[in-house]
Scaffold this active site. Structure first.
Site: not given
Length: 218
Positions: A138, A140, A194
């Site tokens: 995302d 990083g 998730d």
């Protein structure tokens, strides 16, 4: 030096697929907007990534380091393909696995505060070719933190394979070595990704709905 591929680039206006075209568990029927990456496409892309990994790293003992929990499905499937290549090759190499657990999300936001909350003794990585397997990059920041930790143990080589890389203005600019799919800035779930521990049991990568976010909010 191998040129890094961006992976399969999914455009910002990609609509995805209607849920009715796939088998979705009934308990999630109201919690998802669309199927974004079908399971079959994930598997086909993972098979190619396995070949790329072996081409670049297959000359020395590989330690595959799974980032739990979200990376476990991609990790298992990627290793199955790597093992198939290994046993059908004239030149095979030993391969071992390790696990590490990180926490950086609450609800749908990366907190920026990465915590290592589980893992084996990483001293086993010393002198090895290390393949870190992650579900999604995302911002990083999480991966940069993990790489700093792993490099303290002086591995011979460190490469990162991520199923997904998100295009986001919050990115610090980090790009992994092996990328499955580059995706828009959407919060996706499924295939072990998730939302507060829910949706890991979906086969496909899907976009969560606002109803789903509200229902499972921490």
């Amino acid at each position: 030096m191998a040129t890094r591929s961006p992976g399969v680039v999914i455009s910002d206006d990609e609509p995805g697929y209607d849920l009715d075209l796939f088998c979705i568990p009934n308990h999630y029927a109201e919690d998802l907007e669309r199927v974004f990456i079908p399971h079959g496409l994930i598997m086909d892309r993972t098979e190619r990534l396995a070949r790329d990994v072996m081409k670049e790293m297959g000359g020395h003992h590989i330690v595959a380091l799974c980032v739990l929990k979200g990376g476990y499905k991609f990790f298992a499937d990627l290793l199955d393909y790597i093992k198939a290549l290994n046993r059908n090759s004239d030149r095979s190499i030993p391969m071992t696995v390790d696990f590490i657990r990180l926490k950086s999300y609450c609800n749908d936001q990366s907190t920026g505060d990465t915590k290592v909350i589980g893992g084996d003794d990483l001293s086993t990585l010393t002198g090895k070719n290390v393949l870190i397997v992650e579900d999604i990059i995302d911002t990083g920041k999480t991966m940069q933190t993990l790489l700093s930790l792993v490099r303290q143990y002086n591995p011979k080589m460190v490469k990162v394979a991520s199923l997904l890389v998100k295009r986001t203005p919050r990115s610090v600019g980090y790009k992994p070595d092996f990328v499955g799919f580059e995706i828009p800035d959407k919060f996706v779930v499924g295939y072990a990704l998730d939302y507060n521990e829910y949706f890991r049991d979906l086969n496909h990568v899907c976009v969560i709905s606002e109803t789903g976010k509200a229902k499972y909010k921490a």
